[in-house]
Design a protein around this motif. Structure first.
Motif, PDB file in Angstrom:
ATOM      1  N   PRO A  47       0.948  -1.226  -0.015  1.00 27.68           N
ATOM      2  CA  PRO A  47      -0.155  -0.006  -0.024  1.00 27.68           C
ATOM      3  C   PRO A  47       0.913   1.431   0.017  1.00 27.68           C
ATOM      4  O   PRO A  47       1.825   1.319   0.758  1.00 27.68           O
ATOM      5  CB  PRO A  47      -0.800  -0.166   1.300  1.00 27.68           C
ATOM      6  N   LYS A  48       0.275   2.431  -0.555  1.00 33.82           N
ATOM      7  CA  LYS A  48       0.911   3.506  -0.511  1.00 33.82           C
ATOM      8  C   LYS A  48       0.332   4.605   0.496  1.00 33.82           C
ATOM      9  O   LYS A  48      -0.698   4.187   1.058  1.00 33.82           O
ATOM     10  CB  LYS A  48       0.725   4.462  -1.887  1.00 33.82           C
ATOM     11  N   LEU A  49       0.938   5.600   0.772  1.00 31.35           N
ATOM     12  CA  LEU A  49       0.569   6.381   1.849  1.00 31.35           C
ATOM     13  C   LEU A  49      -1.044   6.874   1.479  1.00 31.35           C
ATOM     14  O   LEU A  49      -2.026   7.112   2.345  1.00 31.35           O
ATOM     15  CB  LEU A  49       1.094   7.544   1.980  1.00 31.35           C
ATOM     16  N   VAL A  50      -1.318   7.180   0.142  1.00 31.28           N
ATOM     17  CA  VAL A  50      -2.732   7.769  -0.249  1.00 31.28           C
ATOM     18  C   VAL A  50      -3.647   6.533   0.219  1.00 31.28           C
ATOM     19  O   VAL A  50      -4.814   6.785   0.382  1.00 31.28           O
ATOM     20  CB  VAL A  50      -2.643   7.950  -1.501  1.00 31.28           C
ATOM     21  N   ASP A  51      -3.301   5.251   0.176  1.00 28.65           N
ATOM     22  CA  ASP A  51      -4.258   4.085   0.477  1.00 28.65           C
ATOM     23  C   ASP A  51      -4.610   4.215   1.992  1.00 28.65           C
ATOM     24  O   ASP A  51      -5.665   3.976   2.387  1.00 28.65           O
ATOM     25  CB  ASP A  51      -3.464   2.655   0.239  1.00 28.65           C
ATOM     26  N   VAL A  52      -3.775   4.564   2.884  1.00 27.87           N
ATOM     27  CA  VAL A  52      -3.880   4.785   4.285  1.00 27.87           C
ATOM     28  C   VAL A  52      -4.789   5.954   4.461  1.00 27.87           C
ATOM     29  O   VAL A  52      -5.824   5.956   5.243  1.00 27.87           O
ATOM     30  CB  VAL A  52      -2.601   5.149   5.111  1.00 27.87           C
ATOM     31  N   TYR A  53      -4.407   7.083   3.763  1.00 27.82           N
ATOM     32  CA  TYR A  53      -5.350   8.266   3.833  1.00 27.82           C
ATOM     33  C   TYR A  53      -6.770   7.842   3.533  1.00 27.82           C
ATOM     34  O   TYR A  53      -7.726   8.205   4.112  1.00 27.82           O
ATOM     35  CB  TYR A  53      -4.760   9.208   2.787  1.00 27.82           C
ATOM     36  N   ARG A  54      -7.070   7.095   2.522  1.00 31.24           N
ATOM     37  CA  ARG A  54      -8.171   6.461   2.065  1.00 31.24           C
ATOM     38  C   ARG A  54      -9.023   5.739   3.016  1.00 31.24           C
ATOM     39  O   ARG A  54     -10.283   5.792   3.294  1.00 31.24           O
ATOM     40  CB  ARG A  54      -8.335   5.845   0.570  1.00 31.24           C
ATOM     41  N   HIS A  55      -8.224   4.761   3.542  1.00 31.08           N
ATOM     42  CA  HIS A  55      -8.625   3.954   4.805  1.00 31.08           C
ATOM     43  C   HIS A  55      -9.284   4.930   6.005  1.00 31.08           C
ATOM     44  O   HIS A  55     -10.414   4.753   6.457  1.00 31.08           O
ATOM     45  CB  HIS A  55      -7.412   3.051   5.274  1.00 31.08           C
ATOM     46  N   PHE A  56      -8.331   6.069   6.252  1.00 30.80           N
ATOM     47  CA  PHE A  56      -8.764   6.929   7.556  1.00 30.80           C
ATOM     48  C   PHE A  56      -9.905   7.593   7.254  1.00 30.80           C
ATOM     49  O   PHE A  56     -10.684   7.897   8.036  1.00 30.80           O
ATOM     50  CB  PHE A  56      -7.548   7.902   7.715  1.00 30.80           C
ATOM     51  N   LEU A  57      -9.938   8.162   5.891  1.00 26.66           N
ATOM     52  CA  LEU A  57     -10.928   9.042   5.287  1.00 26.66           C
ATOM     53  C   LEU A  57     -12.398   8.312   5.517  1.00 26.66           C
ATOM     54  O   LEU A  57     -13.428   8.597   5.931  1.00 26.66           O
ATOM     55  CB  LEU A  57     -10.933   9.478   4.106  1.00 26.66           C
ATOM     56  N   ALA A  58     -12.486   6.853   5.221  1.00 30.36           N
ATOM     57  CA  ALA A  58     -13.661   6.052   5.450  1.00 30.36           C
ATOM     58  C   ALA A  58     -13.994   6.165   6.863  1.00 30.36           C
ATOM     59  O   ALA A  58     -15.311   6.202   6.997  1.00 30.36           O
ATOM     60  CB  ALA A  58     -13.371   4.566   4.912  1.00 30.36           C
ATOM     61  N   VAL A  59     -13.137   6.182   7.816  1.00 33.94           N
ATOM     62  CA  VAL A  59     -13.543   6.310   9.043  1.00 33.94           C
ATOM     63  C   VAL A  59     -14.211   7.788   9.339  1.00 33.94           C
ATOM     64  O   VAL A  59     -15.388   7.675  10.121  1.00 33.94           O
ATOM     65  CB  VAL A  59     -12.464   6.060  10.140  1.00 33.94           C
ATOM     66  N   CYS A  60     -13.563   8.752   9.089  1.00 27.58           N
ATOM     67  CA  CYS A  60     -14.031  10.012   9.152  1.00 27.58           C
ATOM     68  C   CYS A  60     -15.573   9.970   8.682  1.00 27.58           C
ATOM     69  O   CYS A  60     -16.568  10.620   9.333  1.00 27.58           O
ATOM     70  CB  CYS A  60     -13.164  10.934   8.568  1.00 27.58           C
ATOM     71  N   GLU A  61     -15.892   9.671   7.249  1.00 28.43           N
ATOM     72  CA  GLU A  61     -16.954   9.662   6.645  1.00 28.43           C
ATOM     73  C   GLU A  61     -18.032   8.889   7.300  1.00 28.43           C
ATOM     74  O   GLU A  61     -19.193   9.466   7.485  1.00 28.43           O
ATOM     75  CB  GLU A  61     -16.891   9.402   5.234  1.00 28.43           C
TER      76      GLU A  61
END
Length: 274
Positions: A47-61
């Motif tokens: 995974p790339k850092l942007v994948d981690v960001y998308r994972h974190f953003l799913a929690v936020c949403e």
């Protein structure tokens, strides 16, 4: 977050959430490491850092949606394909043991039971520092929705039995071992992993069906509920045979969960070691 949602248009609030999510990625190294470990398996690549960001953003949403529902947004749950047993149970008056997972909008399934289906339900949870959204949701649905807060793992079995004796439906999380006094190992995402299994023991004690489900995003205020067939306790059945049926029931639904996560890997809202 609730104040921003009330005063800012979405065109301004969404970029703010995204910026905050990047801040979380940078400032939460433990969760970032667990996310990387999970995504490496789910994505079948590094995974790339942007994948981690998308994972974190799913929690936020998912959190934003819960806060909006707590503030009065009408949220609708629809039954997905293969969820006929869940629909049949909703149309009945029977209490049940409902198992769910930290995936997508699954947290809102319990609130759907109280708000949309008008069923009394006890949600068993560990109280943590970010439980304010659930408190607000509970206040919205009044006496149809009750939380059983378990602040110490040693109190968990007692709390579950108390909820079962209420005669209402009981909803339990089934993907973190700290939500259960009994666990079993199942193949999941390529390796044997430990999952809570107390729900099947309670089903045999209280003679209630077990239905497992997840709620997945399907629109701004819509979730699709994907549910298992019902596991039914059978009168006179040997306990070992019943629990063996329970393991097969749980394993079959885990396969459906894994299939969904292969398609939507960022919706696994767990940031703990697999």
């Amino acid at each position: 977050m609730r104040l921003c949602d009330r005063v800012l248009p979405e065109v301004l609030y969404l970029p703010l959430r995204k910026a905050g999510t990047w801040g979380a990625v940078l400032l939460m190294p433990v969760q970032r490491r667990h996310s990387l470990d999970y995504l490496r398996i789910a994505l079948r690549r590094e995974p790339k850092l942007v994948d981690v960001y998308r994972h974190f953003l799913a929690v936020c949403e998912a959190l934003v949606l819960r806060l909006r529902v707590a503030d009065g947004l009408y949220h609708r749950c629809e039954l997905g394909e293969g969820s006929e047993a869940f629909g049949a149970w909703l149309a009945s008056s029977r209490p049940a043991m409902l198992g769910t997972f930290h995936i997508g909008n699954s947290d809102l399934t319990g609130f759907m039971l109280a708000g949309q289906a008008r069923r009394r339900v006890h949600l068993v949870r560990l109280r943590v520092g970010n439980s304010d959204d659930t408190d607000s949701l509970a206040a919205r649905f009044g006496d149809l929705l009750h939380f059983v807060w378990v602040n110490e793992s040693s109190e968990l079995l007692f709390a579950l039995k108390e909820a079962g004796l209420s005669g209402d439906t009981v909803a339990l999380q089934c993907d973190r071992p700290d939500y259960s006094s009994r666990s079993e190992t199942f193949e999941f995402l390529g390796s044997p992993r430990r999952f809570p299994f107390t729900i099947y023991h309670l089903a045999l004690i209280f003679e209630r069906p077990v239905i497992l489900s997840i709620g997945i995003p399907a629109g701004r205020a819509v979730s699709t509920v994907i549910a298992s067939p019902a596991f039914e306790p059978l009168a006179g059945e040997d306990r070992r045979e019943a629990l063996a049926r329970g393991r097969a029931h749980f394993k079959a639904f885990l396969c459906r969960v894994e299939d969904y996560l292969r398609r939507e890997p960022y919706q696994w809202l767990n940031f703990q070691p697999l």
